[in-house]
Scaffold this active site. Structure first.
Site: not given
Ligand code: AMP
Length: 218
Positions: A13, A88, A127, A163, A174
């Protein structure tokens, strides 16, 4: 053009968002990037989000919804945006619906990046992300990047790191959280005529051409 990206962590994404942003000037709305930036700046939102993110859990809906409401209401989003990582959960999907209505906006295209769990785990664990421009590469690709290549956000080369939530243990958590909380909302969007399931296992350029073809028809 307003686009929604759905799919598990590691499905591409972020990479596709950056490609679309670069080519079409769309605003990239990544809640994950917003949280990481807030953590870097030690803001209240960042402090609230950090512990959840480190554990691979979702940040509470209220915090995420407030964040996206503020961002989506800003004037640059009127020219088109990509939602990456939001919604989400079911409450987030409902909140987005209400928010778009109140802003007189619609989603023109909804893409769901589909791929096997084994590929996700391998991709996420290898990654590496640039601290400044959020560019993502694999540990393998990192070795090939010429030292002359510069970051799009800061002078000098990209500053790649792993990360904390891309570590092997957190990655598994996750994906589990995604399957329990996010996979069920796919059905909510699947009925829309703007919905398209995309094979996320192929090369980024191949995925991008599928997206471009679909966007031309939207
Ligand atoms: P991402 O960079 O999209 O993989 O997001 C990293 C982390 O941010 C996720 O594992 C969640 O802990 C938090 N996060 C990001 N977007 C959301 C969301 N829409 N709802 C809840 N937690 C989020």
């Amino acid at each position: 053009m307003n686009i929604l990206f759905l799919g598990p962590p590691g499905s591409g994404k972020g990479t596709q968002s950056k490609m679309l942003q670069d080519k079409y000037g769309l605003v990239h709305l990544s809640t994950g990037d917003m949280f990481r930036e807030a953590i870097g700046k030690k803001t209240e939102v960042g402090m609230k989000a950090k512990a959840f993110m480190d554990r691979g859990e979702y940040v509470p809906d209220g915090v995420v919804i407030d964040l996206i409401r503020d961002r989506l209401s800003q004037s640059d989003c009127k020219n088109g945006f990509i939602l990456d990582g939001f919604p989400r959960t079911e409450p987030q999907a409902k909140a987005l619906d209400g928010l778009l209505k109140s802003l007189h906006m619609e989603l023109d295209s909804i893409f769901f990046f589909d791929l096997a769990k084994e590929i996700l785990v391998a991709r996420l664990s290898s990654r590496r992300t640039c601290r400044n421009c959020n560019r993502v590469v694999s540990a393998e690709q990192l070795k090939e990047i010429p030292t002359s290549e510069t970051c799009s956000k800061k002078s000098g080369p990209c500053d790649f790191y792993q990360r904390t939530d891309d570590s092997a243990e957190v990655v598994t958590k996750r994906i589990e959280v995604y399957q329990n909380q996010t996979a069920p909302i796919i059905g909510f969007y699947e009925k829309s005529k703007s919905f398209l399931r995309v094979d996320g296992s192929v090369a980024p350029e191949a995925v991008f051409s599928v997206l471009e073809k679909a966007l031309k028809k939207a």
